[in-house]
Design a protein around this motif. Structure first.
Motif, PDB file in Angstrom:
ATOM      1  N   PHE A  21       2.497   4.226   8.470  1.00 54.41           N
ATOM      2  CA  PHE A  21       3.414   3.229   9.335  1.00 54.41           C
ATOM      3  C   PHE A  21       4.481   3.844   9.372  1.00 54.41           C
ATOM      4  O   PHE A  21       5.346   4.403   8.472  1.00 54.41           O
ATOM      5  N   SER A  22       5.342   3.543  10.657  1.00 52.06           N
ATOM      6  CA  SER A  22       6.771   3.947  10.886  1.00 52.06           C
ATOM      7  C   SER A  22       7.392   2.500  11.471  1.00 52.06           C
ATOM      8  O   SER A  22       7.201   2.481  12.776  1.00 52.06           O
ATOM      9  N   ALA A  23       8.244   1.948  10.673  1.00 53.28           N
ATOM     10  CA  ALA A  23       8.983   0.775  11.139  1.00 53.28           C
ATOM     11  C   ALA A  23      10.443   0.960  10.826  1.00 53.28           C
ATOM     12  O   ALA A  23      10.695   1.276   9.547  1.00 53.28           O
ATOM     13  N   GLY A  24      11.361   0.854  11.637  1.00 57.96           N
ATOM     14  CA  GLY A  24      12.814   1.175  11.333  1.00 57.96           C
ATOM     15  C   GLY A  24      13.670   0.055  11.287  1.00 57.96           C
ATOM     16  O   GLY A  24      14.856   0.037  11.031  1.00 57.96           O
ATOM     17  N   GLU A  25      13.176  -1.137  11.481  1.00 58.88           N
ATOM     18  CA  GLU A  25      14.206  -2.556  11.713  1.00 58.88           C
ATOM     19  C   GLU A  25      13.342  -3.711  10.964  1.00 58.88           C
ATOM     20  O   GLU A  25      11.997  -3.584  10.766  1.00 58.88           O
ATOM     21  N   ALA A  26      14.214  -4.782  10.674  1.00 57.06           N
ATOM     22  CA  ALA A  26      13.706  -5.878   9.961  1.00 57.06           C
ATOM     23  C   ALA A  26      12.453  -6.380  10.590  1.00 57.06           C
ATOM     24  O   ALA A  26      11.411  -6.641   9.815  1.00 57.06           O
ATOM     25  N   SER A  27      12.271  -6.617  11.904  1.00 59.43           N
ATOM     26  CA  SER A  27      11.183  -7.268  12.761  1.00 59.43           C
ATOM     27  C   SER A  27       9.863  -6.470  12.310  1.00 59.43           C
ATOM     28  O   SER A  27       8.850  -6.772  12.431  1.00 59.43           O
ATOM     29  N   GLY A  28      10.158  -4.734  12.818  1.00 57.05           N
ATOM     30  CA  GLY A  28       8.973  -4.077  12.628  1.00 57.05           C
ATOM     31  C   GLY A  28       8.534  -3.928  11.454  1.00 57.05           C
ATOM     32  O   GLY A  28       7.181  -4.057  10.918  1.00 57.05           O
ATOM     33  N   ASP A  29       9.470  -4.292  10.160  1.00 54.54           N
ATOM     34  CA  ASP A  29       8.783  -4.204   8.847  1.00 54.54           C
ATOM     35  C   ASP A  29       7.904  -5.493   8.627  1.00 54.54           C
ATOM     36  O   ASP A  29       6.861  -5.458   7.975  1.00 54.54           O
ATOM     37  N   GLN A  30       8.385  -6.490   9.205  1.00 54.89           N
ATOM     38  CA  GLN A  30       7.340  -8.055   8.920  1.00 54.89           C
ATOM     39  C   GLN A  30       6.223  -7.830   9.826  1.00 54.89           C
ATOM     40  O   GLN A  30       4.993  -7.938   9.313  1.00 54.89           O
ATOM     41  N   HIS A  31       6.327  -7.258  11.056  1.00 53.79           N
ATOM     42  CA  HIS A  31       5.123  -6.911  11.941  1.00 53.79           C
ATOM     43  C   HIS A  31       3.868  -6.058  11.159  1.00 53.79           C
ATOM     44  O   HIS A  31       2.871  -6.386  11.173  1.00 53.79           O
ATOM     45  N   ALA A  32       4.559  -4.960  10.671  1.00 57.10           N
ATOM     46  CA  ALA A  32       3.649  -3.985  10.126  1.00 57.10           C
ATOM     47  C   ALA A  32       2.983  -4.538   8.643  1.00 57.10           C
ATOM     48  O   ALA A  32       1.608  -4.327   8.316  1.00 57.10           O
ATOM     49  N   ALA A  33       3.817  -5.346   7.859  1.00 56.55           N
ATOM     50  CA  ALA A  33       3.347  -5.896   6.506  1.00 56.55           C
ATOM     51  C   ALA A  33       2.107  -6.708   7.000  1.00 56.55           C
ATOM     52  O   ALA A  33       0.981  -6.774   6.291  1.00 56.55           O
ATOM     53  N   HIS A  34       2.381  -7.600   8.216  1.00 57.91           N
ATOM     54  CA  HIS A  34       1.218  -8.734   8.347  1.00 57.91           C
ATOM     55  C   HIS A  34       0.088  -7.932   8.879  1.00 57.91           C
ATOM     56  O   HIS A  34      -1.218  -8.426   8.537  1.00 57.91           O
ATOM     57  N   MET A  35       0.362  -7.093   9.648  1.00 60.47           N
ATOM     58  CA  MET A  35      -0.791  -6.105  10.113  1.00 60.47           C
ATOM     59  C   MET A  35      -1.626  -5.581   9.085  1.00 60.47           C
ATOM     60  O   MET A  35      -2.989  -5.752   9.005  1.00 60.47           O
ATOM     61  N   PHE A  36      -0.641  -4.922   8.012  1.00 54.14           N
ATOM     62  CA  PHE A  36      -1.691  -4.215   6.936  1.00 54.14           C
ATOM     63  C   PHE A  36      -2.356  -5.182   6.077  1.00 54.14           C
ATOM     64  O   PHE A  36      -3.407  -4.773   5.628  1.00 54.14           O
ATOM     65  N   GLN A  37      -1.647  -6.282   6.031  1.00 57.13           N
ATOM     66  CA  GLN A  37      -2.419  -7.365   5.089  1.00 57.13           C
ATOM     67  C   GLN A  37      -3.781  -7.783   5.827  1.00 57.13           C
ATOM     68  O   GLN A  37      -4.712  -8.007   5.031  1.00 57.13           O
ATOM     69  N   GLU A  38      -3.788  -7.950   7.272  1.00 52.42           N
ATOM     70  CA  GLU A  38      -4.970  -8.112   7.772  1.00 52.42           C
ATOM     71  C   GLU A  38      -6.089  -7.353   7.830  1.00 52.42           C
ATOM     72  O   GLU A  38      -7.323  -7.176   7.892  1.00 52.42           O
ATOM     73  N   MET A  39      -5.580  -5.814   7.812  1.00 52.53           N
ATOM     74  CA  MET A  39      -6.451  -4.944   7.776  1.00 52.53           C
ATOM     75  C   MET A  39      -7.092  -4.732   6.276  1.00 52.53           C
ATOM     76  O   MET A  39      -8.445  -4.543   6.417  1.00 52.53           O
ATOM     77  N   GLN A  40      -6.274  -4.977   5.328  1.00 53.94           N
ATOM     78  CA  GLN A  40      -6.950  -4.951   3.974  1.00 53.94           C
ATOM     79  C   GLN A  40      -8.084  -6.024   3.856  1.00 53.94           C
ATOM     80  O   GLN A  40      -8.900  -5.972   3.006  1.00 53.94           O
ATOM     81  N   LYS A  41      -7.818  -7.149   4.652  1.00 52.94           N
ATOM     82  CA  LYS A  41      -8.732  -8.245   4.491  1.00 52.94           C
ATOM     83  C   LYS A  41     -10.126  -7.880   5.033  1.00 52.94           C
ATOM     84  O   LYS A  41     -11.105  -8.045   4.597  1.00 52.94           O
ATOM     85  N   LEU A  42      -9.976  -6.795   6.113  1.00 55.88           N
ATOM     86  CA  LEU A  42     -11.146  -6.911   6.684  1.00 55.88           C
ATOM     87  C   LEU A  42     -11.717  -5.339   6.403  1.00 55.88           C
ATOM     88  O   LEU A  42     -12.928  -5.060   6.463  1.00 55.88           O
ATOM     89  N   HIS A  43     -10.698  -4.642   5.708  1.00 62.55           N
ATOM     90  CA  HIS A  43     -11.442  -3.214   5.488  1.00 62.55           C
ATOM     91  C   HIS A  43     -10.738  -2.939   4.329  1.00 62.55           C
ATOM     92  O   HIS A  43      -9.618  -2.480   4.197  1.00 62.55           O
ATOM     93  N   PRO A  44     -11.090  -3.057   3.158  1.00 64.12           N
ATOM     94  CA  PRO A  44     -10.368  -2.967   1.600  1.00 64.12           C
ATOM     95  C   PRO A  44      -9.935  -1.390   1.370  1.00 64.12           C
ATOM     96  O   PRO A  44      -9.171  -1.041   0.779  1.00 64.12           O
ATOM     97  N   GLY A  45     -10.637  -0.576   2.062  1.00 60.65           N
ATOM     98  CA  GLY A  45     -10.618   0.957   1.916  1.00 60.65           C
ATOM     99  C   GLY A  45      -9.370   1.564   2.801  1.00 60.65           C
ATOM    100  O   GLY A  45      -9.166   2.864   2.642  1.00 60.65           O
ATOM    101  N   VAL A  46      -8.386   0.650   2.886  1.00 59.95           N
ATOM    102  CA  VAL A  46      -7.458   1.288   3.800  1.00 59.95           C
ATOM    103  C   VAL A  46      -6.305   1.403   2.908  1.00 59.95           C
ATOM    104  O   VAL A  46      -5.901   0.707   2.234  1.00 59.95           O
ATOM    105  N   HIS A  47      -5.737   2.713   2.855  1.00 59.70           N
ATOM    106  CA  HIS A  47      -4.283   2.866   2.216  1.00 59.70           C
ATOM    107  C   HIS A  47      -3.218   3.001   3.226  1.00 59.70           C
ATOM    108  O   HIS A  47      -3.504   3.942   4.012  1.00 59.70           O
ATOM    109  N   GLY A  48      -2.175   2.511   2.961  1.00 64.08           N
ATOM    110  CA  GLY A  48      -0.894   2.413   3.631  1.00 64.08           C
ATOM    111  C   GLY A  48       0.291   3.114   2.977  1.00 64.08           C
ATOM    112  O   GLY A  48       0.403   2.846   1.831  1.00 64.08           O
ATOM    113  N   LEU A  49       0.993   3.969   3.907  1.00 69.81           N
ATOM    114  CA  LEU A  49       1.973   4.588   3.429  1.00 69.81           C
ATOM    115  C   LEU A  49       2.968   4.762   4.511  1.00 69.81           C
ATOM    116  O   LEU A  49       2.767   4.672   5.725  1.00 69.81           O
TER     117      LEU A  49
END
Length: 382
Positions: free
Chosen positions: A11-39
């Motif tokens: 993930f690449s987010a450089g601003e506060a709004s992008g930080d929030q968007h990426a966080a919510h997206m990743f949380q949803e990804m993990q609900k759907l597919h627990p085998g996802v690793h994010g960095l």
């Protein structure tokens, strides 16, 4: 039972709004597919969501030519680190969230390395430089747009695009009732509350907070019963905020990590442009949008930008629903006068609220973060 396929997503987010968007997206990804690793690169919210933060982006969320030049060394360091991660981690997918020019460079590099690229939040090609559609199309595998009218620009150039909905529609919800928040924040019932939102970037705070505080002083002289709240963005340090507040004679209540609860308590808000203005609109609170840039950045923007508004609520509705004060028009007096109108002129206030309700209607039902998660998983499975 077989374990789910594991995937590495950078993930690449450089601003506060992008930080929030990426966080919510990743949380949803993990609900759907627990085998996802994010960095990757991001801020507090991404770290809290479980993404392994390799570069803290809170210091590089700047806007404008002069500001970018001042932070060029740190931005270049971040880009070099992210390129190294593309090579060393061999991610299955790169998700670039906003932060346009930086992420365009990173996307080009990653795609050349054989990494799939999903770009989340389109550059504002409808406002300026529409030719960027082709440029971004060459650097990505999919563009995820957050406004429904944006898809046509990419379809016209045969660039893969998906409308996913605006993530703010889902996340902009107070945790408590307004009555409970009044008690928690120790606010007096029946006395008007004014919100102060000076931005999420350090240079915005330095440029906008002093004038907003002076406007608050102006208002307090006119209306001694006014109460003031300042929701502190996660990307803004206590030290930076305190350096401005310590010289302010008013009792400004600073609220951390509860922005939506703070905003719902407000009768009117003075805010910078950007995602904050959209979130305030979704909460239905009348506002004035104010912004200042360095003179050269503002001049360049005037030459390039071809739309009549800078505030997202106004852009979405296509008319002025929240007053905009830009550059030299921003002063303690103009800000105070507009807040006074929103507090006292009931017809004017009602018209503003009606316009904000139109913003809500045009953005639709939401589901943006979940839609993004599904799109990312779809690309991973290809």
């Amino acid at each position: 039972m077989t374990k789910p396929q594991t995937y590495t997503v950078l993930f690449s987010a450089g601003e506060a709004s992008g930080d929030q968007h990426a966080a919510h997206m990743f949380q949803e990804m993990q609900k759907l597919h627990p085998g996802v690793h994010g960095l990757g690169m991001g801020g507090v919210k991404m770290g809290q969501s479980g993404i392994d933060i390799r570069f803290d982006s809170s210091g590089i969320g700047v806007i404008g030519l002069i500001e970018i030049l001042k932070h060029y060394g740190e931005i270049r360091t971040a880009l070099n680190l992210m390129k190294k991660l593309v090579v060393s981690e061999k991610p299955d997918l790169l998700v670039c969230v906003d932060y346009k020019e930086f992420n365009l460079k990173l996307a080009k590099f990653a795609k050349n390395q054989g990494v799939k690229v999903l770009f989340y939040v389109s550059p504002q090609v409808w406002a300026w430089r529409p030719g960027r559609v082709v440029t971004y199309g060459k650097a990505i595998n999919m563009m995820a747009v957050i406004f429904p009218f944006e898809t046509a620009y990419y379809q016209a150039k045969n660039v893969p695009v998906r409308y996913v909905g605006h993530p703010s529609v889902d996340k902009v919800h107070p945790q408590r009732s307004k009555q409970a928040d009044f008690q928690l924040f120790n606010l007096a019932v029946g006395q008007p509350v004014v919100g102060i939102l000076p931005g999420s970037r350090a240079n915005e705070i330095k440029r906008m907070l002093p004038v907003m505080l002076k406007a608050a002083e102006n208002l307090a002289k006119r209306y001694p019963q006014l109460q003031f709240l300042l929701p502190q963005a996660d990307s803004v340090s206590d030290e930076l905020l305190d350096s401005h507040l310590q010289n302010c004679p008013l009792a400004i209540k600073v609220i951390k990590q509860q922005a939506y609860d703070a905003i719902q308590c407000c009768d009117a808000v003075m805010t910078t442009s950007g995602t904050a203005s959209l979130e305030i609109a979704l909460l239905g609170v009348p506002m004035v949008i104010a912004y200042r840039l360095s003179p050269i950045t503002y001049w360049l923007g005037k030459q390039l930008v071809k739309i009549p508004f800078i505030g997202l609520p106004n852009i979405i509705v296509g008319k002025l629903v929240a007053k905009e004060l830009i550059q030299d028009a921003v002063s303690p007096e103009t800000l105070a006068d507009e807040i006074a109108c929103l507090l006292n002129d009931q017809a004017y206030r009602a018209a503003c609220i009606e316009g904000l309700n139109q913003v809500k209607g045009l953005l639709g039902e939401g589901g943006g973060s979940k839609n993004m998660a599904n799109l990312a998983l779809e690309m991973l499975a290809e």
